[in-house]
Structure formats: C-alpha cells, structure tokens
Scaffold this active site. Sequence first.
Site, mmCIF file in Angstrom:
data_model
loop_
_atom_site.group_PDB
_atom_site.id
_atom_site.type_symbol
_atom_site.label_atom_id
_atom_site.label_comp_id
_atom_site.label_asym_id
_atom_site.label_seq_id
_atom_site.Cartn_x
_atom_site.Cartn_y
_atom_site.Cartn_z
ATOM 1 N N LYS A 237 -21.566 -23.492 -28.498
ATOM 2 C CA LYS A 237 -22.771 -22.827 -29.019
ATOM 3 C C LYS A 237 -23.157 -23.456 -30.354
ATOM 4 C CE LYS A 237 -24.382 -18.058 -29.904
ATOM 5 N NZ LYS A 237 -23.960 -16.625 -29.919
ATOM 6 N N SER B 173 -26.819 -13.609 -27.056
ATOM 7 C CA SER B 173 -27.426 -14.781 -27.637
ATOM 8 C C SER B 173 -26.784 -16.100 -27.186
ATOM 9 C CB SER B 173 -27.329 -14.694 -29.163
ATOM 10 O OG SER B 173 -25.975 -14.691 -29.577
ATOM 11 N N SER C 262 -22.947 -10.732 -27.183
ATOM 12 C CA SER C 262 -23.543 -12.046 -26.915
ATOM 13 C C SER C 262 -22.710 -13.025 -26.106
ATOM 14 C CB SER C 262 -23.928 -12.716 -28.227
ATOM 15 O OG SER C 262 -25.138 -12.190 -28.671
HETATM 16 N N1 GLN Z 1 -28.002 -8.586 -28.670
HETATM 17 C C1 GLN Z 1 -27.315 -8.186 -29.859
HETATM 18 C C2 GLN Z 1 -28.162 -8.490 -31.063
HETATM 19 O O1 GLN Z 1 -29.251 -8.913 -30.901
HETATM 20 C C3 GLN Z 1 -25.983 -8.849 -29.939
HETATM 21 C C4 GLN Z 1 -26.078 -10.236 -30.420
HETATM 22 C C5 GLN Z 1 -24.732 -10.865 -30.568
HETATM 23 O O2 GLN Z 1 -23.741 -10.382 -30.067
HETATM 24 N N2 GLN Z 1 -24.718 -11.949 -31.328
HETATM 25 O O3 GLN Z 1 -27.768 -8.311 -32.162
#
Ligand code: GLN
Length: 497
Positions: A65, A140, A164
């Site tokens: 990532k 994400s 994410s």
């Molecule tokens: N979808 C969640 C957010 O927008 C989690 C994102 C994540 O785990 N980085 O914060």
Amino acid sequence: MAELLELSVAAAAERISAGEISADEYGAVWREAAAGDDLNAYLWRGEDDPAASDGPLAGIPVAVKDLFCTEGVETTAGSRILEGHRPLYTATSVRRLREAGASVLGKTNMDEFAMGSSNENSAYGPVRNPWDRERVPGGSSGGSAAAVGGGLAPCAIGTDTGGSIRQPASLCGIVGLKPTYGAISRYGMIAFASSLDQCGPLTRDVTDAALLLAALQGRDPCDSTSVGIEGGVEAPSREDLSGLRFAVPAELAHDAIEPGVRQVFEQTLARIEELGGAVAETGLPHAEHGISAYYVIAPAEASANLARYDGVRYGMRAGEAGDLIEMYERTRADGFGDEVKRRIMLGTYALSSGYYEAYYGRAQKVRTKIADDYGAAFAEFDFVVTPTSPSVAFRLGEKTDDPLAMYMNDFFTVPMSLAGIPAISIPAGLAEPEGGGPELPVGFQIAAPAFAEQRLLEAAYALERTIGFDSSPPRSGALYVAQGNKKRTGREGDAGG
Ligand code: GLN
C-alpha cells in the site's frame, strides 16, 4: 507460466526454496501480470527489486500500500500533497518482508491518507473491483485487495484503522487480517489515526496470511507501541472447531445488512457447528456506538497528524503564494481532497478548547466501554463473529455524495479497531447485490482476544477448508486475458465446499 500464478504464496515459497522454480522466473511472471493492471490498482510498479534466495518468503513479490515509506520510491498515501515525495527511509514492515526474502512488486492505490471505504477518495483515480469493474473494491486498502483478488499480485500488505484491510478483502473475495494493535511496527507508515492504525496482510488464503504475519510481527525499537506476538506465528493446521465457542453479537440485527450477506453469514454459522464449534448469542451493548466514537477519535488524531503537510517539508508546495501563511493555506487547499479536509475540520473542532472533553474525551470513554464489552464476551467465548461488511461491493459513485452512508460500511469492523483486538475476514461465499446482478464475494469476520492471532488463524483455516471458496484470480490480469483458460468455480455460483 500461468501455472505459477495459481500457486499460493506458501506453495511458491516452498518450491523456490526447494530449487524447483527460480525466484527470478517467479518474480518475472508476477511483474508481467502486474504490468497488465487494468484496475488502477498500482500507483508504481518496481522494475527489479531483486528477491533474496533464502528466508521464509524468498522470491515472493509483495504489493505494498502506498503509505508505507520506501526509500527513494515515491510514496503518496493517495494524496496530491505528497506527489513527488521520496522518503529517506523504509518502513519497518517493508524492511521485515525484504529480510524474509520478499521483494516489492509495486505500490498500491488507496483512499487519500487511508480515509475511505471505496477507494474513490484517491487523488489518483478509483480502483476497480476485479469481480465487476463498475463496482468499488472497498477501501482504504483497495489497490492491495484488488491486486490480490484480480491476479495482479500474489499477496499484499495494507493498513487498517477502522476496517481498511478487512472490508476491501471482503469485497474482493480474499483474506484480510488486522492484527492486535502493537503486533506490527507502525514505523514508516504514514499516520492517519495513530492509536488505531495497524499493518496487516491481504492474501488469497489463511495460510498465506499467517506466513506474512510471521514475517511482519515483532517489536521494533523505532515504534514504542510495538510489542510483537509472543511465541511468533506458525502456519495453521487445525481441521475442526470442536470445543471452540463463537459468539454472535445480538446487536447484529442491523437493518442495513443485505439479505444475501445475511444468508451467507448464516450458512457460515451452520458450517461452524458442522465442524464441532458452538455458536451462541452474546451482548456487545456498546458496539453500535463504535461508528460515532470512531468518527470523533480518528478525525481528531488525523487533524494532528496531518498538520505536518505545510508545503515546507514534504511533497508539493503551492506556487506564487505571497507570504508564508498564504503558502501554507494554498498548499493545503490544493493538496488535500474533500474527505481529508472534512476530517481535518471535524477533528480540529472536536479537539478545540471547550469541546475537547465533550467530544474527544467522551468518545474515549465509549471506546473503553466497547473494549470492556469484548473483555466480557471473551470470558465466555473464544471468538466473536459478524459479517465483515453489511453489503457486497457497491457501484462506483453510489455513496460518494453521502459520507454517512459511506461511514456505515465500517459498522462491523470499527469496534475491533477501537478495542485493539485482532480480526480476520475470510471469503465465505457469493451473494447477489441488492437490486440484482452477478454474484459477488461476501466476507465473514472473526475477532479474537488481543494477541490470540494463532488461535484466530487456526479457526479461520479450519473454516476456510470447509467453505472451499475459490479465491484464485478472475480473468483480469493481462496473462489471463491472453490465455483465456482460467476457470472459476466460485463465480459459477458454487461457493460451497
Ligand atoms: N473507512 C474507515 C475510514 O474512512 C476506515 C479507514 C481505515 O481503516 N483506514 O476512516
């Protein structure tokens, strides 16, 4: 060649170390597959990151990532503000993978600063879901999940702050593991919410997740919150679930769960019982407030972490600004996307004097209550299980205008993040999206007490064997298109074992 792409990471590593296939050949096949990226999964692909010939991951290319710092290689965290940023050092996770013999296949697309559940917040365009290109891969870590699910990488790493890793793994039909907070070093991971961020693997199966976790975990003097997993991590081998107790939170009667997801969830509970496990209801009375607490705590921490992007030290700087303050303002106005700005505003407000106790302080109390709920549940049960996501992959654009609908994607994943406990998502079957259409993957989430990763992997492994989901890549990579001989059993609607 295509045969090499079929191998699990564990099988490939074994053959490489036995000298049956060469690390160079295996790496070249995967670089070619990654070059056929038609999902916008990669932001950068390595030409040649020579793999070592020994170590448990010798010869294995890993997609990373784009928020793990890689020395000399552009690292953007999916943001314009970091365009052109070439870190001076490498994240501990990436270093550990390399020390285990792996190489970096490429850097994967993601929601800007890991904020999002669909990858549509990337400044570099959305990633497409390998099962249906008109749908999101989740977020994400959507680029990492799509790369593995789409046959563009044998395995990947991502980060999970509120879901994410697990949610995109679920939407792309692969395995995603969020370890206990502190199991893996965060050093060199671009920070979103420091009390929640954790690195973890995205793989085709549970054994591969264990293999990556074994290499990644451990104490790191560069991250004082890292402690590692005592006793390390081994390949799971358990074939039944006898004597293990699985709790289903009563609060699960959440009306937003799609019927198809609910059906796969219930089928999976039946499989647990077939394998000798016991399933019963438990109460996690505060878990439903997880989203509210998370969307105060995460933006608050993000607003502090993102204060450093001022145009002076990293990435882009807005030109033609009059004075220093104007330069800061223009850089941040041009460099950050809408969702990041929304979080900075929310977080700054929640931390402002006079409101701090009312918002951040209160959210922290809710967080403690949620952790206590899990503590009580684990006094009676070995695991807590839920669907990973309330829906299968949704359409691109479907939720972009409704941040609250987007946040609800994290309903089942955020509570474990707040409690700091490990959770894994495994593909459990296929379901039609609401409104009809071809079937899409559904994830099953299992959570365990802090540092019980081995137990978690064993249960997930036993379950994975009976589910028999075919996580092999669909026909998306260039090689598959060229050869056109890939058969998927999962896609034909038979997710059963
Ligand atoms: N979808 C969640 C957010 O927008 C989690 C994102 C994540 O785990 N980085 O914060």
